[in-house]
Design a protein around this motif. Structure first.
Motif, PDB file in Angstrom:
ATOM      1  N   TYR A 151      40.928  42.454  45.322  1.00 33.82           N
ATOM      2  CA  TYR A 151      41.972  41.545  44.702  1.00 33.82           C
ATOM      3  C   TYR A 151      43.209  41.371  45.482  1.00 33.82           C
ATOM      4  O   TYR A 151      43.687  42.452  46.308  1.00 33.82           O
ATOM      5  N   ASP A 152      44.044  40.160  45.617  1.00 35.34           N
ATOM      6  CA  ASP A 152      45.397  40.074  46.369  1.00 35.34           C
ATOM      7  C   ASP A 152      46.460  39.853  45.470  1.00 35.34           C
ATOM      8  O   ASP A 152      46.032  39.506  44.138  1.00 35.34           O
ATOM      9  N   ARG A 170      50.583  36.099  50.634  1.00 38.35           N
ATOM     10  CA  ARG A 170      49.458  37.060  50.068  1.00 38.35           C
ATOM     11  C   ARG A 170      49.273  38.446  50.576  1.00 38.35           C
ATOM     12  O   ARG A 170      49.351  38.305  51.651  1.00 38.35           O
ATOM     13  N   LYS A 171      49.066  39.391  49.746  1.00 40.28           N
ATOM     14  CA  LYS A 171      48.918  40.611  50.172  1.00 40.28           C
ATOM     15  C   LYS A 171      47.887  41.449  49.578  1.00 40.28           C
ATOM     16  O   LYS A 171      47.350  40.964  48.528  1.00 40.28           O
ATOM     17  N   VAL A 188      45.202  37.941  42.049  1.00 39.20           N
ATOM     18  CA  VAL A 188      44.011  36.922  42.321  1.00 39.20           C
ATOM     19  C   VAL A 188      42.788  37.369  42.922  1.00 39.20           C
ATOM     20  O   VAL A 188      43.268  38.684  43.575  1.00 39.20           O
ATOM     21  N   GLN A 189      41.552  37.150  42.976  1.00 35.05           N
ATOM     22  CA  GLN A 189      40.387  37.820  43.768  1.00 35.05           C
ATOM     23  C   GLN A 189      40.723  37.061  45.018  1.00 35.05           C
ATOM     24  O   GLN A 189      41.347  36.147  45.418  1.00 35.05           O
ATOM     25  N   THR A 190      40.342  38.025  45.959  1.00 37.91           N
ATOM     26  CA  THR A 190      40.823  37.876  47.482  1.00 37.91           C
ATOM     27  C   THR A 190      40.111  36.563  48.139  1.00 37.91           C
ATOM     28  O   THR A 190      39.018  36.193  47.750  1.00 37.91           O
ATOM     29  N   TYR A 193      41.082  47.054  44.560  1.00 40.22           N
ATOM     30  CA  TYR A 193      39.529  46.884  44.441  1.00 40.22           C
ATOM     31  C   TYR A 193      38.967  47.508  43.200  1.00 40.22           C
ATOM     32  O   TYR A 193      39.593  48.233  42.383  1.00 40.22           O
ATOM     33  N   LEU A 194      37.587  46.956  42.859  1.00 41.86           N
ATOM     34  CA  LEU A 194      36.787  47.165  41.742  1.00 41.86           C
ATOM     35  C   LEU A 194      35.702  47.833  42.433  1.00 41.86           C
ATOM     36  O   LEU A 194      35.059  46.976  43.019  1.00 41.86           O
TER      37      LEU A 194
END
Length: 237
Positions: free
Chosen positions: A147-148, A200-201, A156-158, A205-206
Motif C-alpha cells: 500500500y502507498d 505518493r510514498k 491506496v494499493q500500490t 504491506y499485508l
C-alpha cells in the motif's frame, strides 16, 4: 380570500369565548388551529436544530479524518486515528492460527539503492512448516499486498513494480522446514516533464498465508492495515 392553511371565521360572527388573534388580511385563527400551528412550528424548529447539529458533528469528524499531514513532520505523523512512526519500524500485527500446518516467522526488509526509484526494497517472508509435515507447494497461496499513501492522507494499493521469488528453489520444506519468499517493491520516480506528480510514498504491506484454502497466518505493517483489512479464514474465490 382566506388563507387555505387557516380556519377562516367571518369577522361578523358573534364570539362566545375570548377572541382569537386577528391575522393580517382580517382572518381569524381559532384556538384548535393555533395549537396545531404551534405544534407544527415546534416540530419544524426541532428538526432544523437536529439536522444542523448532525452536520456540525459530521464536519468535525470529517476534518479529523481527512486533515493533511503537517509539512515537515518526519518523526511522528497521524493518519486518521492511527499513529505511524516514520523513522522507526511501525509495530506489525500478526494473526496466528492454532495447529496450523504453516506459520510466518518475523518478516524483514532489505533496502536497495536505486536512483530511478522513490523507494526500493526486498521483503523477506520466512514460512515455517510444522515438524513432520509434507507440504504440497501447489496447495500454497501467499498474498502479499503493498500500500502507498498519497498526499499524506489517502492510503491506496500500490502502483509500484512488484516481483517475487523463492530464495532457495524449489520450495519443498524438506531441509530445515523453512522457506524464504522474497518480494521486491520498486516505486519509480515520476517521469520527467510530469506537470503535477502525485505525492505518493510507500505506506505498508499485508501478508496472508493460505494452505489448502485455509488461513495459516497473517501479518501486516503498520498494524492499521490488519485492523482495516482483516484476513478471511478461507481463501477468497
Amino acid at each position: 380570500m382566506s388563507d387555505p392553511d387557516f380556519t377562516a371565521v367571518p369577522l361578523s360572527s358573534p364570539a362566545r369565548r375570548s377572541e382569537p388573534p386577528i391575522l393580517p388580511g382580517g382572518v381569524l385563527l381559532d384556538a384548535p388551529e393555533m395549537g396545531r400551528r404551534k405544534l407544527g412550528l415546534a416540530f419544524v424548529a426541532g428538526l432544523v436544530v437536529g439536522v444542523a447539529g448532525c452536520l456540525v458533528l459530521y464536519f468535525i469528524s470529517s476534518v479529523h479524518r481527512l486533515s493533511p499531514l503537517p509539512q515537515g513532520a518526519s518523526d511522528r505523523v497521524h493518519v486518521g486515528p492511527f499513529e505511524i512512526g516514520n523513522n522507526s519500524n511501525p509495530a506489525s500485527a500478526s494473526v496466528v492460527v492454532p495447529d496450523a500446518t504453516l506459520s510466518l516467522l518475523p518478516v524483514t526488509s532489505e533496502e536497495q539503492r536505486d536512483d530511478e526509484a522513490i523507494k526500493r526494497f526486498t521483503l523477506h517472508i520466512p514460512i515455517k512448516a510444522r515438524p513432520d509435515s509434507h507440504i504440497e507447494a501447489r496447495d500454497l497461496v501467499v498474498h502479499v499486498l503493498f500500500y502507498d499513501i498519497i498526499g499524506g492522507q489517502k492510503v491506496v494499493q500500490t502502483s509500484a513494480n512488484v516481483n517475487s521469488r523463492w530464495v532457495n528453489p524449489p520450495a519443498d520444506w524438506k531441509k530445515a522446514g523453512i522457506e524464504d519468499l522474497a518480494v521486491e517493491y520498486q516505486l519509480p520516480k515520476p517521469k520527467a516533464g510530469t506537470t503535477k506528480p502525485e505525492a505518493r510514498k510507500y505506506f505498508g504491506y499485508l501478508v496472508r498465508l493460505y494452505y489448502k484454502d485455509q488461513l495459516q497466518a497473517a501479518t501486516a505493517q503498520p498494524e492499521r492495515l490488519q485492523r482495516q483489512y482483516p484476513p478471511s479464514p478461507t481463501l477468497p474465490k
